[in-house]
Design a protein around this motif. Structure first.
Motif, PDB file in Angstrom:
ATOM      1  N   TRP A  36       0.869  -1.183   0.000  1.00 29.06           N
ATOM      2  CA  TRP A  36       0.000   0.000   0.000  1.00 29.06           C
ATOM      3  C   TRP A  36       0.909   1.237   0.000  1.00 29.06           C
ATOM      4  CZ3 TRP A  36      -5.165   0.233  -0.634  1.00 29.06           C
ATOM      5  CH2 TRP A  36      -5.930  -0.920  -0.385  1.00 29.06           C
ATOM      6  N   PHE A  37       0.544   2.171  -0.852  1.00 28.95           N
ATOM      7  CA  PHE A  37       1.240   3.448  -0.940  1.00 28.95           C
ATOM      8  C   PHE A  37       0.200   4.555  -0.854  1.00 28.95           C
ATOM      9  CE2 PHE A  37       5.565   2.247  -2.351  1.00 28.95           C
ATOM     10  CZ  PHE A  37       5.360   0.899  -2.583  1.00 28.95           C
ATOM     11  N   LYS A  43       2.704  16.088  -3.215  1.00 27.41           N
ATOM     12  CA  LYS A  43       3.778  15.267  -2.635  1.00 27.41           C
ATOM     13  C   LYS A  43       4.013  14.026  -3.484  1.00 27.41           C
ATOM     14  CE  LYS A  43       3.244  16.705   2.154  1.00 27.41           C
ATOM     15  NZ  LYS A  43       3.133  16.245   3.565  1.00 27.41           N
ATOM     16  N   GLU A  44       5.163  13.417  -3.274  1.00 26.64           N
ATOM     17  CA  GLU A  44       5.463  12.176  -3.983  1.00 26.64           C
ATOM     18  C   GLU A  44       4.711  11.012  -3.349  1.00 26.64           C
ATOM     19  OE1 GLU A  44       9.991  13.159  -5.583  1.00 26.64           O
ATOM     20  OE2 GLU A  44       9.637  11.482  -4.235  1.00 26.64           O
ATOM     21  N   ARG A  45       4.529   9.987  -4.143  1.00 28.44           N
ATOM     22  CA  ARG A  45       3.908   8.760  -3.631  1.00 28.44           C
ATOM     23  C   ARG A  45       4.862   8.130  -2.612  1.00 28.44           C
ATOM     24  NH1 ARG A  45       0.781   5.006  -7.858  1.00 28.44           N
ATOM     25  NH2 ARG A  45       0.044   7.129  -8.289  1.00 28.44           N
ATOM     26  N   GLU A  46       4.309   7.728  -1.480  1.00 27.11           N
ATOM     27  CA  GLU A  46       5.140   7.182  -0.419  1.00 27.11           C
ATOM     28  C   GLU A  46       4.638   5.828   0.046  1.00 27.11           C
ATOM     29  OE1 GLU A  46       5.152   9.657   3.069  1.00 27.11           O
ATOM     30  OE2 GLU A  46       3.023   9.332   3.484  1.00 27.11           O
ATOM     31  N   PHE A  47       5.574   5.029   0.511  1.00 28.08           N
ATOM     32  CA  PHE A  47       5.271   3.695   1.024  1.00 28.08           C
ATOM     33  C   PHE A  47       4.497   3.796   2.334  1.00 28.08           C
ATOM     34  CE2 PHE A  47       5.832  -0.686   1.952  1.00 28.08           C
ATOM     35  CZ  PHE A  47       6.141  -0.784   3.290  1.00 28.08           C
ATOM     36  N   VAL A  48       3.518   2.904   2.494  1.00 28.81           N
ATOM     37  CA  VAL A  48       2.743   2.826   3.728  1.00 28.81           C
ATOM     38  C   VAL A  48       2.969   1.479   4.421  1.00 28.81           C
ATOM     39  CG1 VAL A  48       0.435   2.823   4.727  1.00 28.81           C
ATOM     40  CG2 VAL A  48       0.980   4.409   2.864  1.00 28.81           C
ATOM     41  N   TYR A  59       5.619  -5.081   6.832  1.00 29.41           N
ATOM     42  CA  TYR A  59       6.546  -3.973   7.063  1.00 29.41           C
ATOM     43  C   TYR A  59       5.763  -2.677   6.936  1.00 29.41           C
ATOM     44  CZ  TYR A  59      10.839  -1.280   6.961  1.00 29.41           C
ATOM     45  OH  TYR A  59      11.850  -0.407   7.273  1.00 29.41           O
ATOM     46  N   TYR A  60       6.077  -1.714   7.807  1.00 25.59           N
ATOM     47  CA  TYR A  60       5.317  -0.471   7.858  1.00 25.59           C
ATOM     48  C   TYR A  60       6.232   0.744   7.832  1.00 25.59           C
ATOM     49  CZ  TYR A  60       1.577  -3.573   9.447  1.00 25.59           C
ATOM     50  OH  TYR A  60       0.643  -4.570   9.535  1.00 25.59           O
ATOM     51  N   ALA A  61       5.711   1.807   7.265  1.00 21.37           N
ATOM     52  CA  ALA A  61       6.380   3.095   7.410  1.00 21.37           C
ATOM     53  C   ALA A  61       6.299   3.523   8.866  1.00 21.37           C
ATOM     54  CB  ALA A  61       5.713   4.126   6.507  1.00 21.37           C
ATOM     55  N   TYR A  94      -4.880   6.530  -1.614  1.00 16.52           N
ATOM     56  CA  TYR A  94      -4.196   5.294  -1.253  1.00 16.52           C
ATOM     57  C   TYR A  94      -4.253   4.316  -2.421  1.00 16.52           C
ATOM     58  CZ  TYR A  94      -3.618   6.729   3.568  1.00 16.52           C
ATOM     59  OH  TYR A  94      -3.232   7.391   4.707  1.00 16.52           O
ATOM     60  N   TYR A  95      -3.093   3.742  -2.738  1.00 10.47           N
ATOM     61  CA  TYR A  95      -2.968   2.813  -3.851  1.00 10.47           C
ATOM     62  C   TYR A  95      -2.453   1.464  -3.355  1.00 10.47           C
ATOM     63  CZ  TYR A  95      -2.939   7.104  -6.664  1.00 10.47           C
ATOM     64  OH  TYR A  95      -3.245   8.300  -7.244  1.00 10.47           O
TER      65      TYR A  95
END
Length: 127
Positions: A36-37, A43-48, A59-61, A94-95
């Motif tokens: 999930w991002f 803003k840039e797409r970020e890891f979630v 694994y989580y941000a 959310y993607y």
């Protein structure tokens, strides 16, 4: 043709919860890690969060650790993101995305590691 369809977004007050779902088709879902991002305006797409192919690793941000939980149901070809104690800064599209490699051992957090993406679902958290 691989398709990922997210659902479950919406408007919620700070402190509330939402559960996102991502239904996958066109690929042997259980062979791939899922991620999930999110992307906020400007803003840039970020890891979630991400989960490996069999659900044994997650694994989580840092920004969502302890509040969000990723899970998957391989029988339903679906990955979930349970979001609790939401904050206004969680507001974003959310993607979900599928890893480009089969049975990858290491969970990756970069967008380039994922080859198929859903259309996104909007999450808005009001203060």
């Amino acid at each position: 043709q691989v398709q990922l369809v997210e659902s479950g977004g919406g408007l919620v007050q700070a402190g509330g919860s939402l559960r996102l779902s991502c239904a996958a088709s066109g690929r042997t879902f259980s062979n791939y890690a899922m991620g999930w991002f999110r992307q906020a305006p400007g803003k840039e797409r970020e890891f979630v969060a991400a989960i490996n192919w069999n659900g044994g690793r997650t694994y989580y941000a840092d920004s969502v650790k302890g509040r969000f939980t990723i899970s998957r149901d391989n029988a339903k070809n679906t990955v979930y993101l349970q979001m609790n104690r939401l904050k206004p800064e969680d507001t974003a599209v959310y993607y979900c995305a599928t890893d480009s490699n089969l049975f990858r051992i290491v969970i990756l957090t970069t967008t380039t590691a994922y080859d198929y993406w859903g259309q996104g679902t909007q999450v808005t958290v009001s203060s």
